[in-house]
Design a protein around this motif. Structure first.
Motif, PDB file in Angstrom:
ATOM      1  N   LEU A  47      10.462  38.294  22.520  1.00 23.00           N
ATOM      2  CA  LEU A  47       9.232  37.804  21.002  1.00 23.00           C
ATOM      3  C   LEU A  47       8.441  37.366  21.474  1.00 23.00           C
ATOM      4  CD1 LEU A  47       9.555  37.403  18.191  1.00 23.00           C
ATOM      5  CD2 LEU A  47      10.656  35.942  17.946  1.00 23.00           C
ATOM      6  N   LEU A  48       8.544  36.366  22.542  1.00 17.22           N
ATOM      7  CA  LEU A  48       6.830  35.774  22.475  1.00 17.22           C
ATOM      8  C   LEU A  48       5.827  36.797  23.258  1.00 17.22           C
ATOM      9  CD1 LEU A  48       8.563  33.241  24.993  1.00 17.22           C
ATOM     10  CD2 LEU A  48       7.311  32.775  23.091  1.00 17.22           C
ATOM     11  N   LYS A  49       6.786  38.455  24.208  1.00 16.21           N
ATOM     12  CA  LYS A  49       5.800  38.723  24.904  1.00 16.21           C
ATOM     13  C   LYS A  49       5.067  39.487  24.127  1.00 16.21           C
ATOM     14  CE  LYS A  49       7.973  39.031  29.650  1.00 16.21           C
ATOM     15  NZ  LYS A  49       9.184  40.361  30.304  1.00 16.21           N
ATOM     16  N   THR A  50       5.825  39.899  22.777  1.00 15.20           N
ATOM     17  CA  THR A  50       4.839  40.895  22.179  1.00 15.20           C
ATOM     18  C   THR A  50       4.598  40.418  21.162  1.00 15.20           C
ATOM     19  OG1 THR A  50       7.120  41.871  21.229  1.00 15.20           O
ATOM     20  CG2 THR A  50       6.042  41.930  19.555  1.00 15.20           C
ATOM     21  N   THR A  51       4.391  39.117  20.837  1.00 17.56           N
ATOM     22  CA  THR A  51       4.102  37.558  19.588  1.00 17.56           C
ATOM     23  C   THR A  51       2.563  37.407  20.667  1.00 17.56           C
ATOM     24  OG1 THR A  51       5.599  37.025  18.787  1.00 17.56           O
ATOM     25  CG2 THR A  51       3.898  35.773  18.367  1.00 17.56           C
ATOM     26  N   MET A  52       2.911  36.966  21.504  1.00 17.12           N
ATOM     27  CA  MET A  52       1.503  36.557  22.868  1.00 17.12           C
ATOM     28  C   MET A  52       0.940  37.792  22.690  1.00 17.12           C
ATOM     29  SD  MET A  52       1.792  33.871  23.159  1.00 17.12           S
ATOM     30  CE  MET A  52       2.883  31.854  22.896  1.00 17.12           C
ATOM     31  N   GLY A  53       0.807  38.927  22.873  1.00 22.09           N
ATOM     32  CA  GLY A  53       0.238  40.379  23.714  1.00 22.09           C
ATOM     33  C   GLY A  53      -0.432  40.784  22.001  1.00 22.09           C
ATOM     34  N   MET A  54      -0.026  40.313  20.345  1.00 18.75           N
ATOM     35  CA  MET A  54      -0.480  40.572  19.263  1.00 18.75           C
ATOM     36  C   MET A  54      -1.775  39.771  19.445  1.00 18.75           C
ATOM     37  SD  MET A  54       2.784  41.765  17.176  1.00 18.75           S
ATOM     38  CE  MET A  54       1.439  41.473  15.315  1.00 18.75           C
ATOM     39  N   MET A  55      -1.567  38.050  19.769  1.00 15.35           N
ATOM     40  CA  MET A  55      -2.042  37.362  19.234  1.00 15.35           C
ATOM     41  C   MET A  55      -3.292  37.230  20.196  1.00 15.35           C
ATOM     42  SD  MET A  55       0.471  34.727  18.489  1.00 15.35           S
ATOM     43  CE  MET A  55      -0.867  32.521  18.169  1.00 15.35           C
ATOM     44  N   LEU A  56      -3.178  37.143  21.827  1.00 15.28           N
ATOM     45  CA  LEU A  56      -3.890  37.369  22.560  1.00 15.28           C
ATOM     46  C   LEU A  56      -4.564  38.329  22.989  1.00 15.28           C
ATOM     47  CD1 LEU A  56      -3.082  33.994  24.464  1.00 15.28           C
ATOM     48  CD2 LEU A  56      -4.718  34.258  22.007  1.00 15.28           C
ATOM     49  N   GLY A  57      -4.024  39.653  23.402  1.00 13.86           N
ATOM     50  CA  GLY A  57      -4.875  40.582  24.086  1.00 13.86           C
ATOM     51  C   GLY A  57      -3.209  40.805  25.098  1.00 13.86           C
ATOM     52  N   GLU A  58      -3.369  40.206  25.293  1.00 12.89           N
ATOM     53  CA  GLU A  58      -2.840  39.379  26.868  1.00 12.89           C
ATOM     54  C   GLU A  58      -0.925  39.095  26.828  1.00 12.89           C
ATOM     55  OE1 GLU A  58      -5.247  36.708  29.236  1.00 12.89           O
ATOM     56  OE2 GLU A  58      -6.317  38.690  29.043  1.00 12.89           O
ATOM     57  N   ASP A  59      -0.510  39.037  28.111  1.00 15.31           N
ATOM     58  CA  ASP A  59       0.509  38.973  28.189  1.00 15.31           C
ATOM     59  C   ASP A  59       0.431  37.095  29.404  1.00 15.31           C
ATOM     60  OD1 ASP A  59       3.127  37.306  28.499  1.00 15.31           O
ATOM     61  OD2 ASP A  59       4.303  39.863  29.477  1.00 15.31           O
ATOM     62  N   PRO A  60      -0.215  35.843  28.551  1.00 14.53           N
ATOM     63  CA  PRO A  60       0.183  34.475  28.902  1.00 14.53           C
ATOM     64  C   PRO A  60       1.515  34.741  30.063  1.00 14.53           C
ATOM     65  CG  PRO A  60       0.478  34.375  26.743  1.00 14.53           C
ATOM     66  CD  PRO A  60       0.653  35.589  26.626  1.00 14.53           C
ATOM     67  N   LEU A  61       2.611  35.092  29.754  1.00 13.37           N
ATOM     68  CA  LEU A  61       3.273  34.651  30.082  1.00 13.37           C
ATOM     69  C   LEU A  61       3.831  34.762  31.823  1.00 13.37           C
ATOM     70  CD1 LEU A  61       6.024  35.367  27.546  1.00 13.37           C
ATOM     71  CD2 LEU A  61       5.299  32.993  28.404  1.00 13.37           C
ATOM     72  N   GLU A  62       2.823  35.709  32.186  1.00 16.29           N
ATOM     73  CA  GLU A  62       2.939  36.364  33.517  1.00 16.29           C
ATOM     74  C   GLU A  62       2.336  35.661  34.434  1.00 16.29           C
ATOM     75  OE1 GLU A  62       0.832  40.106  33.768  1.00 16.29           O
ATOM     76  OE2 GLU A  62       2.258  41.061  32.669  1.00 16.29           O
ATOM     77  N   GLY A  63       1.853  34.094  33.967  1.00 14.92           N
ATOM     78  CA  GLY A  63       1.329  33.088  34.202  1.00 14.92           C
ATOM     79  C   GLY A  63       2.542  32.519  35.460  1.00 14.92           C
ATOM     80  N   PHE A  64       3.390  32.289  34.385  1.00 13.66           N
ATOM     81  CA  PHE A  64       4.520  31.525  34.479  1.00 13.66           C
ATOM     82  C   PHE A  64       5.756  31.959  35.129  1.00 13.66           C
ATOM     83  CE2 PHE A  64       1.523  29.839  31.694  1.00 13.66           C
ATOM     84  CZ  PHE A  64       1.474  28.558  32.609  1.00 13.66           C
ATOM     85  N   VAL A  65       6.148  33.434  35.111  1.00 11.73           N
ATOM     86  CA  VAL A  65       6.725  34.705  35.689  1.00 11.73           C
ATOM     87  C   VAL A  65       6.053  35.374  36.198  1.00 11.73           C
ATOM     88  CG1 VAL A  65       8.936  35.894  34.343  1.00 11.73           C
ATOM     89  CG2 VAL A  65       8.547  33.722  33.183  1.00 11.73           C
ATOM     90  N   PRO A 121      -5.348  34.464  17.057  1.00 11.08           N
ATOM     91  CA  PRO A 121      -5.939  34.696  15.329  1.00 11.08           C
ATOM     92  C   PRO A 121      -6.029  33.646  14.589  1.00 11.08           C
ATOM     93  CG  PRO A 121      -4.036  36.033  16.091  1.00 11.08           C
ATOM     94  CD  PRO A 121      -4.286  35.613  16.740  1.00 11.08           C
ATOM     95  N   PRO A 122      -7.175  33.208  13.975  1.00  7.83           N
ATOM     96  CA  PRO A 122      -7.564  32.273  13.205  1.00  7.83           C
ATOM     97  C   PRO A 122      -6.137  31.480  12.694  1.00  7.83           C
ATOM     98  CG  PRO A 122      -9.039  34.140  12.317  1.00  7.83           C
ATOM     99  CD  PRO A 122      -7.578  34.736  13.626  1.00  7.83           C
ATOM    100  N   LEU A 123      -4.939  32.110  11.885  1.00  5.19           N
ATOM    101  CA  LEU A 123      -3.976  31.286  11.527  1.00  5.19           C
ATOM    102  C   LEU A 123      -3.324  30.735  12.305  1.00  5.19           C
ATOM    103  CD1 LEU A 123      -2.073  31.935   8.578  1.00  5.19           C
ATOM    104  CD2 LEU A 123      -0.599  33.504   9.921  1.00  5.19           C
ATOM    105  N   PHE A 124      -3.204  31.200  13.442  1.00  2.82           N
ATOM    106  CA  PHE A 124      -2.305  30.663  14.261  1.00  2.82           C
ATOM    107  C   PHE A 124      -3.182  29.733  15.281  1.00  2.82           C
ATOM    108  CE2 PHE A 124       0.074  34.620  13.935  1.00  2.82           C
ATOM    109  CZ  PHE A 124       1.426  34.147  13.880  1.00  2.82           C
ATOM    110  N   ARG A 125      -4.558  29.552  15.220  1.00  2.00           N
ATOM    111  CA  ARG A 125      -5.477  28.649  15.469  1.00  2.00           C
ATOM    112  C   ARG A 125      -4.882  27.471  15.881  1.00  2.00           C
ATOM    113  NH1 ARG A 125     -11.109  31.616  14.973  1.00  2.00           N
ATOM    114  NH2 ARG A 125     -10.483  33.016  15.816  1.00  2.00           N
TER     115      ARG A 125
END
Length: 746
Positions: A480-498, A108-112
Motif C-alpha cells: 500500500l505504501l509503495k503504491t501510495t508513495m509512488g502516486m504522491m511522489l512519482g518514485e518509491d522513497p522506501l527504496e532508500g530504507f529497504v 500532492p497538495p492534499l497530503f502536504r
C-alpha cells in the motif's frame, strides 16, 4: 661513484631536460588540470573493513553524499515557497550527478500538510518552526558520472542564485557534504596559490637582502618551483589524485628544496666561487637532509589509507627531484655570482652573540633548553583534540555559515547508518525486525549527539498507524505504501530504507558534529550491539555511514602520524649517524629537532591550536625542517674536526660559516609560512603561525644548544678518555681564535 662530478659534467643537460619537463607539466596542468575526481575511493580509500562496508552500503543505497538546498521564508508551505522549491527540484533533477530528489513540494497538495507534520518529513523536509523547507539531493558517485564535480557544483550554485534573484523575501542556501568537500578542497587550493605567491615574494625579499644579488635570490625560488611543477606533472602521469594532499606536497617539497639551495649558495663563497667544489663538499649533507625526510615519509607509506600512501610516494619523489635540481642549478648559477649580503653584519653579530652564550654558559644553556623541552612535552595533555568539521573555517566564512544555517533549521547532515539483514539470506522485513527497529530508534533518538532516527518504521506508522503484527499485514502495508508513495511522489522513497537488491533494512541516526573520533566509533558500535541484542542471532547488524567511517579515518590518520613520528625519530637518528659516520654526533644532533618538536606541542597547547588530522602533521614537519640545519651544522663541524681543529675552534668556525646559512634558511622559511596565517582555512593559518615560530626556536637550538652540547660531549670525552667523537684524518691545525674568520676547508 663520483655523483658530484657526474652532476657537474652534465648539469646543463639535466637543467635542459628538467626545463622541458617543467614546460610540459605546466602545459598539462593548464590544459587538463589536476585530478577532479572527488569520489570516496580517491579521497578516503583504504584497505580497511570499514571502507569495504561503506562501499557495500553505497552500492545498495546509491551515494552517501548529499546536497541540500534550503529555502527559508515566512512559511514553508506558502504558494510562493512551494513554487520556488518545485523549480529547484525540476532544475536539479536535470543534472547527471543527481540520483534522486526529495522535497515537500513533490507531494500532492492534499497530503502536504499531513506529510509536513509527520515524523517522515519533520526536521528533514520542513523545519520544526515551519519556516524552512529543504530539497535533499542524493548524489551519484563521481566515478559513475561523466560530468566533473566542478561543473555540477557550478550548476547548483547557478540554480540557487537564480532562486534568490527571482523569489524576493526568500533566502536560499546551498550546502551538504557533496558541495562542501569540493569547496573545501578548492578553498585550500586558492589559499595555497594566493599565499604561496605572497610567501614567494616574502622569501625573495629575504633572499635578496641576505644574498645581495637578484640572480642568487632567484636560484632557490626557481629550483623550488621547478621541483613542485615536476612533482605535480609526475602525479598526473602516474594518475595519482592530489586533491587533499596538494598543499602539504607543494609546501614541503618547495621548502626543503629551497633550504638546500640556500646552504649551497652560502657555501660557495668558501670555495672562492667554485660551484663544482661547493657541490662536492655539500653533496653528502644535502643528500642526508633529503634521506632523513624520505625516511619519515616512508614510515607514513605503510598507512592503510590510499591518499596517505600516495602522499608519501609523491613527497619522496619531489624531494629527490629537488635535490638533483638544486645541485645542477648550483653548478649553473653559482659560478657566475658571489654573495654580497646586506644583512652580513647583523647576522654575524647574531652568530657571535649566540656562540658567546653557548661557550660561557654551556651547562646552564643545556639545562634551560632541557627544562623548556620538558615543559613543552608536558603540555601534551593540554592539547585540544578537536575533529569538529566546522572549526576548520573562520566564523564568517560562507561554507561555515551555510552549514550552520542548515543544522540550526533542520536535521544535521551527518549520520550513522545501521544495516540489517538475515543470516539465512531471507528478507529481514519481518514484524519482529520492525518492532526491534522501533525500540532501537526510541532508545537513541534525542540522546546526544543523535538528534533523530529515520527508518522504514516511520513510513509504516505514518498517520498514526500501529506496526503490523503479522507478516501478511506487514506485506500488505508495504504494498500500500509503495503504491501510495509512488502516486504522491512519482518514485518509491522506501527504496532508500529497504535495499532494492538485497532487501537489507537501513536505519539512519542523524548526529551533530563534535565528539571525538573515539566517541563516535564507540557510539556506532554501541548502537550496533544494541540492535543485535534486540534482533537476535538470526539477524546480522552492520554499522557504517560517513559519520562513523570518517571517525575511523581520523583515528587511522592520528595513529599513522604517531607511528610515523616514532619511525621518523628512529630513521632520522640512523640516517644522521650514517651521514655523519658517528652515532655520538647523531645523538647530539637529535637534540635541536626534538626540542623544536616539543616547542611545537607547547605552542599548540598555549595558544589553543586544535589538534586534528591536519595540525597533527606540524609535529613531524617541525622535526623534519629543524633537522635540515642540524645536519649541515654537524657535517661542517665534523669536517673541521677531521682537519685537526680542536672542538672550540671547530665550533667557532662552523658557527660563523654554516650558521649564516642556517639563519638565512630559517628567515626564508619563516617569511614564507608567516603569510599563510591569513588563510581562510584555519588549519593552514595555524600551520603558518606555528611553523614560523618553531623556525625561530629551531634556529636558537641550532645556534645555542647545539654548540653547547658539542662542548659538553668533548669535555666528557677528554675527561673519561673515551674514543674521540670524530677521528682526525689530517693533524694540521688551524691557528684561529675562538671567534674569528671561519677556517677554510679545501
Amino acid at each position: 661513484m663520483d655523483i658530484a662530478g657526474w652532476i657537474a659534467r652534465w648539469h646543463r643537460e639535466i637543467l635542459l631536460v628538467a626545463g622541458a619537463l617543467v614546460i610540459a607539466s605546466v602545459v598539462s596542468l593548464y590544459v587538463d588540470g589536476l585530478s577532479d575526481d572527488y569520489s570516496l575511493r580517491v579521497l578516503a580509500g583504504s584497505s580497511t573493513e570499514e571502507f569495504a562496508e561503506l562501499e557495500r552500503y553505497v552500492e545498495e543505497f546509491a551515494g552517501v553524499e548529499l546536497t541540500l538546498i534550503v529555502v527559508e521564508s515566512d512559511s514553508a508551505m506558502s504558494t510562493k515557497t512551494l513554487e520556488c522549491l518545485g523549480r529547484i527540484v525540476e532544475q536539479a533533477q536535470a543534472l547527471e550527478a543527481v540520483d534522486s530528489a526529495a522535497c515537500i513540494s513533490q507531494a500532492p497538495p492534499l497530503f502536504r500538510g499531513i506529510l509536513a507534520r509527520s515524523s517522515v518529513a519533520k526536521g528533514l523536509l520542513v523545519s520544526d518552526d515551519g519556516k524552512a523547507a529543504s530539497v535533499i539531493l542524493q548524489m551519484r558517485d563521481d566515478s559513475a558520472v561523466p560530468t566533473p564535480r566542478s561543473e555540477t557544483v557550478a550548476e547548483l550554485k547557478r540554480i540557487v542564485a537564480d532562486a534568490n534573484n527571482d523569489f524576493a523575501g526568500h533566502e536560499v542556501v546551498l550546502t551538504g557534504p557533496y558541495v562542501v568537500s569540493y569547496e573545501m578542497t578548492h578553498l585550500v587550493w586558492d589559499d595555497l596559490i594566493t599565499f604561496g605567491l605572497l610567501g614567494a615574494v616574502a622569501a625573495l625579499v629575504v633572499l635578496g637582502l641576505s644574498l645581495g644579488t637578484f640572480a642568487l635570490a632567484l636560484y632557490p625560488l626557481l629550483v623550488g618551483v621547478a621541483s613542485v611543477a615536476l612533482t605535480l606533472g609526475a602525479s598526473m602521469a602516474l594518475e595519482i589524485n592530489t586533491a587533499l594532499n596538494l598543499p602539504m606536497l607543494v609546501l614541503l617539497s618547495a621548502v626543503l628544496t629551497i633550504a638546500n639551495c640556500v646552504h649551497l649558495a652560502v657555501g660557495h663563497d668558501e670555495t672562492r666561487g667554485d660551484a663544482v667544489a661547493t657541490v662536492r663538499r655539500l653533496l653528502r649533507p644535502c643528500w642526508g637532509v633529503v634521506a632523513t625526510t624520505i625516511v619519515g615519509f616512508a614510515a607514513v607509506g605503510v598507512s592503510a589509507l590510499q591518499p596517505v600512501r600516495s602522499f608519501a610516494l609523491l613527497m619522496a619523489l619531489g624531494l629527490f627531484i629537488g635535490l638533483v635540481l638544486s645541485l645542477a642549478g648550483a653548478c649553473a648559477s653559482l659560478s657566475h655570482s658571489a654573495t654580497r649580503p646586506l644583512l652580513a653584519q647583523s647576522i654575524a653579530g647574531l652568530l657571535r652573540g649566540s656562540l658567546t652564550i653557548a661557550v660561557r654558559y654551556t651547562v646552564p644553556v643545556a639545562f634551560v633548553f632541557a627544562v623548556f623541552a620538558l615543559i613543552g612535552a608536558g603540555l601534551t595533555s593540554q592539547l585540544e583534540f578537536n575533529l569538529r568539521f566546522l572549526d576548520n573555517f573562520r566564523p564568517d566564512d560562507e561554507i561555515r555559515t551555510n552549514y550552520e544555517f542548515v543544522q540550526d533549521k533542520l536535521t544535521p547532515m551527518q549520520s550513522i547508518e545501521v544495516l540489517i539483514d538475515r543470516t539465512d539470506g531471507r528478507s529481514p522485513l519481518t514484524p519482529h525486525a520492525m518492532a526491534a527497529i522501533e525500540s532501537l530508534s526510541s532508545e537513541y533518538e534525542g540522546r546526544e549527539p543523535i538528534t533523530r532516527a529515520v527508518s522504514v518504521v516511520d513510513f509504516l506508522t505514518f498517520g498514526g498507524w500501529k506496526l503490523p503484527e503479522s507478516q501478511s499485514g506487514l506485506d500488505q502495508r508495504m504494498q500500500l505504501l509503495k503504491t501510495t508513495m509512488g502516486m504522491m511522489l512519482g518514485e518509491d522513497p522506501l527504496e532508500g530504507f529497504v535495499g532494492p537488491r538485497t532487501g537489507a533494512l537501513r536505519v539512519t541516526f542523524f548526529a551533530v558534529d563534535g565528539p571525538t573520533a573515539g566517541a563516535k566509533i564507540k557510539l556506532g558500535d554501541e548502537i550496533a550491539a544494541s540492535a543485535q541484542g534486540l534482533l537476535g542471532d538470526d539477524y546480522r547488524v552492520r554499522v557504517t555511514g560517513l559519520y562513523y567511517f570518517y571517525a575511523h579515518v581520523a583515528r587511522e590518520l592520528l595513529r599513522d602520524q604517531a607511528i610515523s613520528l616514532g619511525a621518523s625519530v628512529l630513521g632520522v637518528f640512523v640516517t644522521m649517524a650514517w651521514v655523519l659516520r658517528s652515532w655520538r654526533l647523531a645523538m647530539v644532533g637529535m637534540a635541536p629537532p626534538l626540542f623544536a618538536g616539543a616547542s611545537c606541542v607547547g605552542l599548540m597547547a598555549l595558544f589553543h591550536v586544535p589538534f586534528n588530522t591536519v595540525t597533527s602533521m606540524m609535529l613531524a614537519i617541525a622535526l623534519g625542517i629543524a633537522v635540515d640545519d642540524t645536519i649541515h651544522y654537524l657535517w661542517r663541524y665534523r669536517r673541521y674536526r677531521q682537519r685537526g681543529c680542536a672542538a672550540r675552534r671547530a665550533i667557532a668556525a662552523t658557527q660563523l660559516s654554516v650558521g649564516r646559512a642556517c639563519t638565512l634558511t630559517s628567515l626564508v622559511i619563516a617569511a614564507g609560512f608567516a603569510v599563510m596565517g591569513l588563510s581562510r582555512f584555519l588549519p593552514i593559518a595555524y600551520f603558518g603561525y606555528v611553523i614560523s615560530a618553531v623556525m625561530a626556536i629551531a634556529l636558537a637550538a641550532n645556534l645555542v644548544l647545539l654548540p653547547a652540547l658539542l662542548l659538553l660531549v668533548d669535555r666528557m670525552v677528554r675527561r673519561w678518555n673515551l674514543s674521540p667523537t670524530v677521528e682526525v684524518t689530517d693533524d694540521r691545525t688551524r691557528h684561529a681564535s675562538m671567534i674569528a674568520t671561519p677556517v677554510r676547508v679545501e
